[in-house]
Design a protein around this motif. Structure first.
Motif, short mmCIF file in Angstrom:
data_model
loop_
_atom_site.label_atom_id
_atom_site.label_comp_id
_atom_site.label_asym_id
_atom_site.label_seq_id
_atom_site.Cartn_x
_atom_site.Cartn_y
_atom_site.Cartn_z
N ASN A 83 0.81 -1.31 -0.03
CA ASN A 83 -0.01 -0.04 -0.01
C ASN A 83 0.94 1.38 -0.20
O ASN A 83 0.39 2.28 -0.71
CB ASN A 83 -0.96 0.00 1.14
N GLN A 84 1.72 1.02 1.15
CA GLN A 84 2.85 2.44 0.85
C GLN A 84 3.35 2.53 -0.49
O GLN A 84 3.73 3.84 -0.82
CB GLN A 84 3.80 2.27 2.08
N VAL A 85 4.03 1.56 -1.09
CA VAL A 85 4.77 1.70 -2.25
C VAL A 85 3.67 2.13 -3.33
O VAL A 85 3.94 2.97 -4.26
CB VAL A 85 5.10 0.27 -2.83
N ASP A 86 2.34 1.89 -3.35
CA ASP A 86 1.32 2.08 -4.30
C ASP A 86 1.32 3.91 -4.21
O ASP A 86 1.05 4.40 -4.95
CB ASP A 86 0.16 1.30 -4.03
N ARG A 87 0.99 4.11 -2.66
CA ARG A 87 0.86 5.46 -2.44
C ARG A 87 1.87 6.19 -2.90
O ARG A 87 1.90 7.34 -3.49
CB ARG A 87 0.70 5.62 -0.77
N ARG A 88 3.31 5.88 -2.64
CA ARG A 88 4.33 6.54 -3.13
C ARG A 88 4.27 6.59 -4.51
O ARG A 88 4.59 7.76 -5.10
CB ARG A 88 5.82 6.10 -2.74
N LYS A 89 3.88 5.71 -5.24
CA LYS A 89 3.70 5.79 -6.77
C LYS A 89 2.88 6.88 -7.23
O LYS A 89 2.97 7.73 -8.23
CB LYS A 89 3.59 4.41 -7.36
N VAL A 90 1.67 6.93 -6.51
CA VAL A 90 0.65 7.73 -6.80
C VAL A 90 1.02 9.21 -6.62
O VAL A 90 0.97 10.14 -7.39
CB VAL A 90 -0.55 7.40 -6.06
N GLU A 91 1.87 9.47 -5.52
CA GLU A 91 2.35 10.78 -5.04
C GLU A 91 3.46 11.08 -6.08
O GLU A 91 3.61 12.22 -6.66
CB GLU A 91 2.96 10.64 -3.71
N ALA A 92 4.35 10.03 -6.52
CA ALA A 92 5.37 10.57 -7.54
C ALA A 92 4.59 10.71 -8.86
O ALA A 92 4.92 11.84 -9.76
CB ALA A 92 6.36 9.28 -7.65
N ASP A 93 3.62 10.14 -9.03
CA ASP A 93 2.78 10.53 -10.43
C ASP A 93 2.27 11.85 -10.42
O ASP A 93 2.30 12.64 -11.35
CB ASP A 93 1.67 9.36 -10.74
#
Length: 445
Positions: free
Chosen positions: A84-94
């Motif tokens: 979940n954190q990785v996904d969140r970071r990917k979303v934030e990065a996007d």
């Protein structure tokens, strides 16, 4: 645990070997639950036998299974949390990347807009040198529009807006100051018929003269539209000034050749020092919103300031009026200086209003410590006399009397001098009239 510094390219060991660890834990837990209770002899050593032993074995197996399941559940939660954190970071990065892309696109767009303005500016400046009046006029409108665009550009700080706009204003003022040879023939070209022995093509020169008059006056008209506005009371006195969008710019018309009317417009910071006015200088009904500087200006024909309003200081020191100077009905709200001004024909200040103080026709130099006195021509008997009768309620012009060697007495302001335009003879400073109030700061009754 995953955090903002966790690399998505190199996850923790328990994530990279998640399924292996999960299967291994399941096998170890299952083996432990089946083998340890039955084969280790723990329960027998505790003195249990028969049914009690079987129940204890079952309970122990359940505990092993519970422990194994709990560990697996915790491991699963850790894996889910990390994902979940990785996904969140990917979303934030996007999102961040999209914002950066949007900012970059915005910056690119702003640069393109500014580059396009500068391109139009360069082309418009070139148009000012075009032979066709319509093209020059188009260049002026383009430059005026560009100033408005810079002032409305909210991507720039106020100081940067003013800087960009001032560059264009400087070009417009430079165009006003540029020489125009036909202006030397203004008196002839203003006529209805061709003078005798005219050198050149009169019709062509006259058409070019009138076209350039319209073009240059347009600059002042557009400036006037963007200058300060005023609110007046019932007496016509200004009690509120609303700055215009161009009020903070500097305008320099010094040494300019003026051969066109500037009547009924608003002029912001009118610096006409050393300007030369060809044909009639028409400022009828004009409003000067800040200091008006006509020092050392030359008026080759009549100078008409009828009904003009000077909201701040008006400086006519060393001005040279070769024909009639008409300030009939003009309003001076602050200081008006005419030191060393020369009036070779009539000077008319009838119904003029001086709200702050009497006009200074004699000014003392702070550097040289000597007075500079206005000069008034000794008019012939058949000429209209100078008129210094100001409006009711205005500070008066202290009346004086002077004479040349012919003994003819002339009424001019106290301290000024009389001169003969033909011979250059100059009188002594005018003395106060007998039984007259000579106080400068006393309003007219």
């Amino acid at each position: 645990m995953a955090n903002n510094k966790t690399s998505t390219e190199k996850p923790p060991f328990y994530i990279r070997r998640f399924f292996l660890i999960l299967v291994s834990l399941g096998l170890i837990g299952g083996v432990a639950a089946l083998w340890i209770p039955s084969n280790t002899g723990w329960l027998r050593q505790s003195g249990l036998s028969g049914e009690a032993e079987q129940k204890s074995i079952s309970d122990l197996r359940l505990h092993f299974l519970y422990i194994t399941g709990g560990i697996i559940a915790i491991l699963t939660l850790l894996q889910t949390n990390w994902k979940n954190q990785v996904d969140r970071r990917k979303v934030e990065a996007d999102i961040k990347k999209n914002e950066q892309d949007a900012e970059k696109n915005e910056r690119d767009h702003i640069r393109q807009v500014h580059a396009e303005r500068r391109s139009r500016y360069t082309k418009a400046v070139e148009q000012l040198a075009n032979e066709k009046a319509a093209v020059r006029l188009g260049g002026i409108y383009t430059l005026v529009g560009l100033v408005d665009e810079w002032l409305a550009d909210d991507t720039l700080e106020s100081a940067e807006q003013q800087k960009e706009g001032q560059v264009i204003i400087n070009n417009l003022c430079s165009y006003i100051r540029s020489p125009f040879t036909p202006a030397l023939k203004a008196e002839m070209l203003e006529g209805d018929s061709e003078p005798e022995n005219y050198e050149g093509d009169f019709s062509k020169d006259q058409a070019a003269f009138h076209e350039e008059q319209d073009v240059r006056r347009t600059v002042f008209v557009e400036m006037s539209k963007r200058s300060s506005t005023f609110t007046k009371n019932d007496k016509g006195e200004i009690f509120e000034t609303v700055p215009g969008i161009w009020s903070d710019f500097d305008f320099d018309f010094s040494r300019a050749p003026i051969f066109y009317p500037l009547n009924a417009i608003t002029i912001e910071k009118g610096n006409f020092s050393s300007a030369k006015f060809y044909s009639n200088a028409n400022f009828n009904g004009a409003t000067f919103t800040q200091n008006a500087n006509f020092s050392e200006a030359t008026f080759t024909q009549n100078a008409n300031f009828n009904g003009a309003t000077f909201t701040q200081n008006a400086n006519f020191s060393w001005a040279f009026f070769t024909q009639n100077a008409n300030f009939n009905g003009a309003t001076f709200t602050q200081n008006a200086g005419f030191g060393e001004a020369a009036f070779t024909q009539t000077a008319d200040f009838s119904k003029a209003t001086f709200s702050s103080s009497s006009p200074k026709f004699v000014e003392t130099s702070e550097v040289l410590g000597m007075p500079f006195r206005a000069h008034f021509a000794a008019l012939a008997k058949n000429q209209e006399a100078h008129n210094f009768t100001v409006s009711k309620g205005s500070f008066r012009i202290p009346p004086g009397e002077a004479e040349l060697r012919d003994g003819v007495k002339h009424h001019i302001p106290v301290g000024t001098v009389l001169f003969d335009p033909s011979s250059g003879e100059t009188s002594e400073p005018a003395k106060p009239l007998e039984n007259s109030d000579t106080e400068e700061e006393k309003p007219a009754k």
